[in-house]
Design an enzyme around this catalytic site. Sequence first.
Site, PDB file in Angstrom:
ATOM      1  N   SER A  14       4.230  -5.839  -4.690  1.00  0.00           N
ATOM      2  CA  SER A  14       2.880  -6.004  -5.259  1.00  0.00           C
ATOM      3  C   SER A  14       1.791  -5.813  -4.220  1.00  0.00           C
ATOM      4  CB  SER A  14       2.750  -7.397  -5.905  1.00  0.00           C
ATOM      5  OG  SER A  14       2.826  -8.407  -4.918  1.00  0.00           O
ATOM      6  N   SER A  15       2.171  -5.603  -2.956  1.00  0.00           N
ATOM      7  CA  SER A  15       1.144  -5.541  -1.899  1.00  0.00           C
ATOM      8  C   SER A  15       1.650  -4.745  -0.689  1.00  0.00           C
ATOM      9  CB  SER A  15       0.821  -6.989  -1.474  1.00  0.00           C
ATOM     10  OG  SER A  15      -0.116  -7.020  -0.434  1.00  0.00           O
ATOM     11  N   ASP A  66      10.440 -16.018  -6.645  1.00  0.00           N
ATOM     12  CA  ASP A  66      10.300 -16.406  -5.241  1.00  0.00           C
ATOM     13  C   ASP A  66      11.606 -16.024  -4.558  1.00  0.00           C
ATOM     14  OD1 ASP A  66      10.273 -17.671  -2.781  1.00  0.00           O
ATOM     15  OD2 ASP A  66       9.426 -19.545  -3.556  1.00  0.00           O
ATOM     16  N   SER A 144      12.247  -5.138   8.810  1.00  0.00           N
ATOM     17  CA  SER A 144      12.128  -6.057   9.947  1.00  0.00           C
ATOM     18  C   SER A 144      10.717  -5.898  10.504  1.00  0.00           C
ATOM     19  CB  SER A 144      13.212  -5.741  10.985  1.00  0.00           C
ATOM     20  OG  SER A 144      13.082  -6.544  12.129  1.00  0.00           O
ATOM     21  N   TYR A 158       8.086 -16.313  13.373  1.00  0.00           N
ATOM     22  CA  TYR A 158       8.291 -15.033  12.672  1.00  0.00           C
ATOM     23  C   TYR A 158       9.362 -14.159  13.325  1.00  0.00           C
ATOM     24  CZ  TYR A 158       6.782 -10.401  10.861  1.00  0.00           C
ATOM     25  OH  TYR A 158       6.711  -9.154  10.287  1.00  0.00           O
ATOM     26  N   LYS A 162      12.975 -11.887  11.947  1.00  0.00           N
ATOM     27  CA  LYS A 162      13.097 -10.429  11.945  1.00  0.00           C
ATOM     28  C   LYS A 162      14.253  -9.978  12.852  1.00  0.00           C
ATOM     29  CE  LYS A 162       9.778  -9.664   9.021  1.00  0.00           C
ATOM     30  NZ  LYS A 162      10.039  -9.012   7.723  1.00  0.00           N
TER      31      LYS A 162
END
Length: 270
Positions: A14-15, A66, A144, A158, A162
Site C-alpha cells: 500500500s506504500s 498485520d 532487507s 532495525y 534486516k
Amino acid sequence: MKFHRQHAIVTGGSSGIGQATAKLLAREGAHISIVARDRAKLEQAKTEIEKLRINPQQRVIALSADVGDRVQVEAAIASANEQIGSPNILITSAGIAYPGYFQQLPIEIFEQTMAINYFGSLYTVRAVLPFMEQQQRGQIILISSGAGLIGIYGYTAYSPTKFALKGLAESLRGELKPLGIQVSIVYPPDTNTPQLEQENKTKPLETKMIAGTAQTWSAENVAREIVRGIEKKSFAIAPGLEMSLLEKLHSLLSPVLNWYFDRIVAKIRQ
Ligand SMILES: NC(=O)c1ccc[n+]([C@@H]2O[C@H](COP(=O)([O-])OP(=O)(O)OC[C@H]3O[C@@H](n4cnc5c(N)ncnc54)[C@H](OP(=O)(O)O)[C@@H]3O)[C@@H](O)[C@H]2O)c1
C-alpha cells in the site's frame, strides 16, 4: 506483458517500495494482491494499481492483515489464493524502522521491529510455500536493507531484523531451489518513502550525517531494480553502485566505513 497471468502478492504493497513494485508488475500484466494494515491506504493503492492494468482480466485485491500476526497472515494468503489463484511471486516489503539511541529506545520497539520485519516475512513465506510447492515454481523476494549488510549507528532496533532476513534468504535458497522456487533478497539504499520521512523525525544527528553521505533513491527506481532482479532470477538485488559494492565487499569495507563513521560521530560530539 512479462508477468502475464502471474499472481504477485506484495506485503507492504500500500506504500513506498512495495506499492511501486506492485505497480510495475501490474503494468507487465500481473494479477496483484497487496497486504497491509490500514484499509484506507490499501483501497487508495488498489485504485492506483488498477489504473495501470493492461488488460481487463487482471485482478487487483487488497487484504488487511498485520504481518506480525501469523493467523492474520495465513488468512490473507489463503484469501488471495482463493480469489486469484496460486501465487507465483511473493514480495515481503512490509516493514517498520524506528531509529534512535540504543539506551533511549523502549524495549517494545526492538520486539515490534523483529515481529514485523523478520517474523512478518517468515510467516508470509511459510504461508505461500505450500501453494508454490504444489506448482513446483515460484519466486520469493525478501526486502532487507543496506542496514542488513552493515550495522549503522542509530539502527540497533532495525539492522538486526534486516541481518536476520539475510540469514533466512541465504539458508532458505538452497532448500527451495530443488523445489523450483527461487529466493531473492533486496538491499535497497535510502529511498524516498513515507517510512524514510517518519525515520527522519527520530533519527539521531549522527545517523543523519552518516546517511547523508549516500544518495537517496526514488521508490520507482528501486522497484525497477527489483523487477529486473525478478526477471533475471538474481539471488542478491542491490540497487546502485554503493549497494552493489556493499553487498559484495561488506566484510572488507566495514573497517574503513566504521573508521569514517566514527570520525563523523566524533565531530558531532565535539
Ligand atoms: N525507505 C527506505 O529508505 C528503505 C531502505 C531500505 C529498506 N527499506 C525496506 O523496504 C520496505 C518498504 O519500506 P518503505 O520505505 O516502502 O516503507 P513504507 O512506505 O512505510 O511502506 C511500508 C508498508 O508496510 C506496511 N506495513 C508496516 N507494518 C506492517 C504490518 N505490521 N503488517 C502489514 N503491513 C505492514 C505499511 O502499511 P500499514 O502501515 O498500513 O500496515 C506499508 O504498506 C521495508 O521493509 C523497509 O524496511 C526501506
